[in-house]
Every structure is written in structure tokens, then in C-alpha cells.
Design an enzyme around this catalytic site. Structure first.
Site, PDB file in Angstrom:
ATOM      1  N   LEU A  37      96.116  43.220  38.381  1.00 32.51           N
ATOM      2  CA  LEU A  37      97.065  42.597  39.384  1.00 32.51           C
ATOM      3  C   LEU A  37      96.911  40.971  39.085  1.00 32.51           C
ATOM      4  O   LEU A  37      95.787  40.418  39.031  1.00 32.51           O
ATOM      5  CB  LEU A  37      96.429  42.679  40.835  1.00 32.51           C
ATOM      6  CG  LEU A  37      95.967  44.107  41.408  1.00 32.51           C
ATOM      7  CD1 LEU A  37      95.649  44.329  42.599  1.00 32.51           C
ATOM      8  CD2 LEU A  37      97.146  45.150  40.997  1.00 32.51           C
ATOM      9  N   ALA A  38      98.076  40.664  38.603  1.00 31.00           N
ATOM     10  CA  ALA A  38      98.285  39.304  38.202  1.00 31.00           C
ATOM     11  C   ALA A  38      99.659  38.635  38.706  1.00 31.00           C
ATOM     12  O   ALA A  38     100.027  37.638  37.931  1.00 31.00           O
ATOM     13  CB  ALA A  38      98.149  39.190  36.805  1.00 31.00           C
TER      14      ALA A  38
ATOM     15  N   ARG B  59      95.327  27.558  45.081  1.00 23.38           N
ATOM     16  CA  ARG B  59      94.582  26.839  45.195  1.00 23.38           C
ATOM     17  C   ARG B  59      94.164  26.099  43.612  1.00 23.38           C
ATOM     18  O   ARG B  59      93.414  24.913  43.552  1.00 23.38           O
ATOM     19  CB  ARG B  59      92.879  27.449  45.555  1.00 23.38           C
ATOM     20  CG  ARG B  59      93.207  27.544  47.143  1.00 23.38           C
ATOM     21  CD  ARG B  59      91.987  28.641  47.798  1.00 23.38           C
ATOM     22  NE  ARG B  59      92.446  29.967  47.348  1.00 23.38           N
ATOM     23  CZ  ARG B  59      91.655  30.919  47.610  1.00 23.38           C
ATOM     24  NH1 ARG B  59      90.408  30.817  48.088  1.00 23.38           N
ATOM     25  NH2 ARG B  59      91.950  32.138  47.510  1.00 23.38           N
TER      26      ARG B  59
HETATM   27  C1  UD1 Z   1      90.779  40.242  47.158  1.00 23.06           C
HETATM   28  C2  UD1 Z   1      90.469  41.317  48.029  1.00 23.06           C
HETATM   29  C3  UD1 Z   1      89.051  40.935  48.624  1.00 23.06           C
HETATM   30  C4  UD1 Z   1      87.849  40.599  47.405  1.00 23.06           C
HETATM   31  C5  UD1 Z   1      88.643  39.644  46.515  1.00 23.06           C
HETATM   32  C6  UD1 Z   1      87.628  39.631  45.332  1.00 23.06           C
HETATM   33  C7  UD1 Z   1      92.360  42.462  49.088  1.00 23.06           C
HETATM   34  C8  UD1 Z   1      93.155  42.595  50.295  1.00 23.06           C
HETATM   35  N1  UD1 Z   1      91.078  41.733  49.038  1.00 23.06           N
HETATM   36  O1  UD1 Z   1      91.104  38.897  47.960  1.00 23.06           O
HETATM   37  O2  UD1 Z   1      88.408  42.080  49.339  1.00 23.06           O
HETATM   38  O3  UD1 Z   1      86.655  40.499  47.916  1.00 23.06           O
HETATM   39  O4  UD1 Z   1      89.722  40.052  46.032  1.00 23.06           O
HETATM   40  O5  UD1 Z   1      87.798  38.397  44.626  1.00 23.06           O
HETATM   41  O6  UD1 Z   1      92.418  43.394  47.945  1.00 23.06           O
HETATM   42  N2  UD1 Z   1      97.802  39.905  43.729  1.00 23.06           N
HETATM   43  C9  UD1 Z   1      99.161  40.169  43.456  1.00 23.06           C
HETATM   44  N3  UD1 Z   1     100.082  40.749  44.205  1.00 23.06           N
HETATM   45  C10 UD1 Z   1      99.946  40.334  45.643  1.00 23.06           C
HETATM   46  C11 UD1 Z   1      98.481  39.637  46.077  1.00 23.06           C
HETATM   47  C12 UD1 Z   1      97.557  39.465  45.032  1.00 23.06           C
HETATM   48  O7  UD1 Z   1      99.304  40.677  42.157  1.00 23.06           O
HETATM   49  O8  UD1 Z   1     100.835  40.671  46.301  1.00 23.06           O
HETATM   50  C13 UD1 Z   1      96.932  39.655  42.589  1.00 23.06           C
HETATM   51  C14 UD1 Z   1      96.413  38.134  42.561  1.00 23.06           C
HETATM   52  O9  UD1 Z   1      97.363  37.445  41.495  1.00 23.06           O
HETATM   53  C15 UD1 Z   1      95.067  38.149  41.919  1.00 23.06           C
HETATM   54  C16 UD1 Z   1      94.408  39.484  42.770  1.00 23.06           C
HETATM   55  O10 UD1 Z   1      95.642  40.169  42.917  1.00 23.06           O
HETATM   56  O11 UD1 Z   1      94.854  38.232  40.583  1.00 23.06           O
HETATM   57  C17 UD1 Z   1      93.842  39.257  44.131  1.00 23.06           C
HETATM   58  O12 UD1 Z   1      94.385  38.433  45.112  1.00 23.06           O
HETATM   59  P1  UD1 Z   1      93.583  37.021  45.656  1.00 23.06           P
HETATM   60  O13 UD1 Z   1      94.678  36.816  46.655  1.00 23.06           O
HETATM   61  O14 UD1 Z   1      92.874  36.112  45.052  1.00 23.06           O
HETATM   62  O15 UD1 Z   1      92.719  38.059  46.690  1.00 23.06           O
HETATM   63  P2  UD1 Z   1      91.577  37.796  47.409  1.00 23.06           P
HETATM   64  O16 UD1 Z   1      92.171  36.959  48.814  1.00 23.06           O
HETATM   65  O17 UD1 Z   1      90.803  37.082  46.793  1.00 23.06           O
HETATM   66 CA    CA Z   2      90.887  35.956  44.684  1.00 24.34          CA
END
Ligand code: UD1
Ligand code: CA
Length: 466
Positions: A9-10, A16
Site C-alpha cells: 500500500l503506497a 506529516r
Molecule cells: C495503519 C493501520 C494501523 C497500524 C499502522 C502501522 C489501518 C486502518 N491502520 O495505520 O492499525 O498500526 O498502519 O503503521 O490500516 N494507504 C493507501 N491508501 C489509503 C490509505 C493508506 O494506500 O487510502 C497506504 C499509505 O500510503 C501507507 C499505508 O497505507 O503506506 C498505511 O497508511 P497510514 O495512513 O500510514 O496508516 P496508519 O494510520 O499508520
Molecule cells: Ca503509517
């Protein structure tokens, strides 16, 4: 587990990071965050990978070129949560993929050994087991999803920090967001997701609760939580990079490399036994340093191959070049792209080379610009020599035969050939080819005027009014 497709997922911006570039493109020890995650997934045995892209999608796609067909991308047009991101990926996952390894692109320290344990925890003979997830314990769980277990210790769900009750916030076991799962289960499960949470998003973590309800989820507790950290801001990027450099340095020292002080070796660089890296050395990109080479203080090498026993003296800078065995470079040499310094050749202080070959034992010891040249074995290039290779429009080549001698302060106006064993007198401007064994000399004859110095000085003094 077999037939594993990694889903990374990226698509998020990474607000931030305060950056125009997607978070996953920020670099750590010379590779993007995403590149580190993909490398770990492949090391752990994934067959291919699908990267979910969204923010800055074109640049993220372009950054994946070096992986070839093995890595494809799926577009998530709007970032509606991690569950939605997985759904977007599934549209592109081959039907033949039996298992998925689901990771985030922002956890660059991830170890392939942990991913292997995660995949081993999936028992292919037990059809009821549909998902395994990595967990770890941390002293400060703020911001992470918490692992909620029942009285018997079985995983029930993952609760996001924002959605936690007071009691749940106290849980110190967290979700690093690394999962292995049956593809068929995930395809059905993501369809059930609802955005009923604090962020109004589709959370992949709710798929874990579905697996748990089927008694099909297994948690694997990782021992070293420090390798599971997600990078959200530049302070975390810095901290993770320090960890990565330290682990590269430890590995190389154990394999017989002397590394002093703050020398930095990027991921992907190869350094062989008995190499010495002095303080402030930086090795980047696809650099390879062969046995016994000595790289002195402050050298910066990017995509350079250094052969056995070569010596680079302090503050030499080289890019996309090669240095032969027992060659000597520096101090203060600059090897620009496509410089090939042969075995036992010498390049000294304030010598700049570009797209130039110095064959075996050739020497250019001081103050020279050598561009688009081919310098024969054992030839000697004097101090202050310039290869005038550029006419403002095109580059031209200088060829110097084996054993030739180019005297100091000569300008060689390319294209031109200087023959084997030829001799160019000091201060010559070479404009036409010099045959083998010939002497080329082109400078004004010296004239001495007896007693003229004192007369001249007297005249100058009178004119100055002193
Ligand atoms: C997520 C997890 C959380 C975990 C944490 C670990 C969920 C809901 N939460 O939270 O339980 O403890 O990671 O680091 O999964 N991304 C997409 N599309 C989106 C949203 C996110 O591709 O619509 C990707 C982001 O680019 C990123 C990753 O998913 O690489 C994680 O997203 P991020 O928003 O950082 O999740 P956290 O709030 O950290
Ligand atoms: Ca994260």
C-alpha cells in the site's frame, strides 16, 4: 504458502512528511522506502508484487522501473482507507495468486525473516485458517492500531488508536500492518467493509475481525519491534536511517571490513574483505569495493567499481566509473561518469576526468582536465594538461599512444591522436596528430636581454610615483 503476490500500500501522501513527493519515495540509506519493502518481500519469497499508487502516482510508478515485470501497480484514485486500497489492488491481482502478503510502503526496516515467519504461520493444509498477522509490543503505542484479544488470548480485532476505549488504549501490543492471507478470503472480506469509524474510511484492519470471527486468524509476535516501525515524518526517517546504517556497518565489520568512525555505506553496496573505509567515506548506489582496497577520509563514491588493492586518497569524488587494481587516486581527484582508470594507473590531486580511459600504468599526477580521452599504457600526462574536448557544440576525442609523454601545461585540441612513444614538449598547443615516436613542440622561442631587468624596474618605479 505458495504463489504469493505481495500487495504494497503506497497511495497515501504522507502528510506529516511535509513534502511534494510521495512519502514512499523518500530515501533511506540510498533506496526509497518502497524499494526496501519490495526487496524484503522478494527475499521472503513473494513471486511478484502489486503496488497501490495514488498520490504522486507517476513518480512512484517510474521509481519501480528497475524491478521490471515483477512489480505492477494498481491505481487508487481517492485515498479512502487501507481496506479500499487492498480492494483496488485485488482488481489487478492475477486469479492464480493463492496467497497475498499485504504490507505498507512506509516500513523500510522490515526483515525478510519476520515475513517468512508470518507466511509460515499460514497452514496451507488448514482451509479454515485465512489470515496471519504480525504483532509486536512497544513502550509507546500511540497512533498504532491495538491488538484486541479475548480471555483465552485469541485475537478478536484490531482497534485503531482513534477508535479505542480508555481500556483499549492501555494495550501495548500493536499492529505493524503486515499480513499474510488467502486471496479468496480477502476478495470476499473487503466487500463487507464499512466506513463506520472515526476517520470514515474503509479499514483493512476490520478484515482481521472477520477472519477472527471465522476462527481463522493467527497472530505472530515479532521479537524486535524496532524493525517494524512505520515512517510518518522526517524525524522518524532520520532515526530509521541511523538504524539501517548501523546494521549495514555491523554486517560488514563481521565480514572482515574495517570501517572507521562515521563512514556510510548504502544498502546495495558491496564491500569485500580487508577493505578499509576511513572516516567520512560515503559509498552509494551500485558501488563495489573489491578485496584489500583502501578508501581514505572523505571519499564519496557513487556507482563506482574499485578493484583489489586500489588506493583512494582523501577527498576524492567518483561517479559511474571504475578504478583498476593497485591504482592510486587522489587526494582531491574528481572522476566524472565513464572514467576507467586502469590497473596501476595514477590520478593525482586536482585532476578531473570525464569519459576517459587511462590504460595500465598511465599517470596524470597533478592539475589536469582529461575529457573524452583514451590514454595508452604507461603514458605520462604532465601537470596542467588540458584536453580541449568541447567546441561549444560537440565533444571530440583525444587519443594518446602507449608510452607517450605529454609535457606540463599542454593543451590538446581534439580531435587529435598522439602516437605511441611520442613526446609533447612543455607548453605545446597540439592541433594536429603527432606520429609515433615524434617530438611535438609549439611555443615561442625564448629571448634573453642582458642587463635589461634593472632598467625595466627603474622605469616602472619612476612611473609609479613611489
Ligand atoms: C495503519 C493501520 C494501523 C497500524 C499502522 C502501522 C489501518 C486502518 N491502520 O495505520 O492499525 O498500526 O498502519 O503503521 O490500516 N494507504 C493507501 N491508501 C489509503 C490509505 C493508506 O494506500 O487510502 C497506504 C499509505 O500510503 C501507507 C499505508 O497505507 O503506506 C498505511 O497508511 P497510514 O495512513 O500510514 O496508516 P496508519 O494510520 O499508520
Ligand atoms: Ca503509517
Amino acid at each position: 504458502m505458495n504463489n504469493v503476490t505481495a500487495v504494497i500500500l503506497a497511495a497515501g501522501q504522507g502528510t506529516r512528511m511535509k513534502s511534494q513527493r510521495a512519502k514512499v519515495l523518500h530515501e533511506l540509506a540510498g533506496r526509497s522506502l518502497l524499494h526496501h519493502v519490495l526487496t524484503a518481500a522478494f527475499e521472503a519469497g513473494a513471486k511478484d508484487a502489486l503496488v497501490v499508487v495514488g498520490f504522486d502516482a507517476d513518480n512512484v510508478r517510474a521509481s519501480l522501473a528497475s524491478f521490471g515485470d515483477r512489480v505492477r501497480t494498481a491505481l487508487q484514485p481517492e485515498q479512502r482507507g487501507t481496506g479500499h486500497a487492498v480492494e483496488c489492488a485485488l482488481a489487478e491481482v492475477p486469479a492464480s495468486a493463492e496467497h497475498l502478503l499485504i504490507l505498507c510502503g512506509d516500513t523500510p526496516l522490515i526483515q525478510s525473516a519476520d515475513l517468512e515467519r508470518l507466511m509460515k504461520a499460514m497452514d496451507p493444509s488448514d482451509a479454515s485458517q485465512v489470515l496471519s498477522l504480525l504483532t509486536c509490543k512497544v513502550t509507546d503505542p500511540t497512533g498504532y492500531g491495538r491488538i484486541v484479544r479475548d480471555g483465552s488470548g485469541a485475537v478478536l480485532a484490531i482497534r485503531e488508536h482513534r477508535d479505542c476505549s480508555e481500556a483499549e488504549r492501555a494495550i501495548d501490543e500493536i499492529n505493524p500492518a503486515m499480513y499474510a492471507a488467502r486471496a479468496s478470503f480477502v476478495r470476499e472480506a473487503v466487500k463487507q467493509l464499512k466506513p463506520n469509524n472515526a476517520q470514515g474510511e474503509l479499514y483493512f484492519t476490520d478484515v482481521v475481525a472477520q477472519a477472527a470471527a471465522l476462527k481463522g486468524a493467527k497472530a505472530v509476535l515479532a521479537e524486535d519491534a524496532s524493525t517494524l516501525v512505520g515512517i510518518n515524518d522526517r524525524a522518524q526517517l532520520f532515526a530509521a536511517e541511523e538504524v539501517m546504517y548501523q546494521s549495514i556497518t555491523d554486517r560488514l565489520r563481521k565480514s572482515g571490513v574495517t570501517i572507521r568512525g562515521d563512514a556510510r555505506v548504502d544498502a546495495g553496496v558491496v564491500v569485500e574483505q580487508d577493505v578499509v573505509l576511513e572516516r567520512g567515506v560515503v559509498l552509494r548506489g551500485a558501488t563495489v569495493v573489491r578485496k584489500g582496497a583502501f578508501i581514505d577520509v572523505g571519499c564519496v563514491l557513487t556507482d563506482v567499481v574499485v578493484a583489489e588493492g586500489a588506493k583512494l586518497q582523501p577527498y576524492s569524488v567518483a561517479t559511474k566509473s571504475s578504478v583498476g587494481s593497485k591504482a592510486h587516486i587522489g587526494p582531491f581527484s574528481h572522476l566524472r561518469p565513464d572514467s576507467e582508470i586502469g590497473d596501476e594507473a595514477h590520478v593525482g590531486n586536482f585532476v578531473e576526468t570525464k569519459k576517459t580511459v587511462l590504460r595500465k600504468g598511465a599517470k596524470a599526477n597533478h592539475l589536469a582536465y582529461l575529457g573524452d580521452g583514451d590514454i595508452g599504457e604507461g603514458a605520462n600526462i604532465g601537470a596542467g594538461t588540458i584536453f580541449c574536448n568541447y567546441d561549444g557544440f560537440r565533444k571530440h576525442k583525444t587519443e594518446i599512444g602507449p608510452g607517450a609523454f605529454v609535457g606540463s601545461d599542454s593543451q590538446i585540441i581534439a580531435p587529435v591522436k598522439i602516437g605511441a612513444g611520442a613526446y609533447v614538449a612543455t607548453g605545446t598547443t597540439v592541433t594536429k596528430d603527432v606520429p609515433d615516436d615524434a617530438l611535438a613542440i609549439a611555443r615561442l622561442k625564448q629571448e634573453n636581454k642582458e642587463g635589461y631587468a634593472s632598467k625595466l624596474k627603474a622605469r616602472l618605479k619612476a612611473g609609479s610615483g613611489k
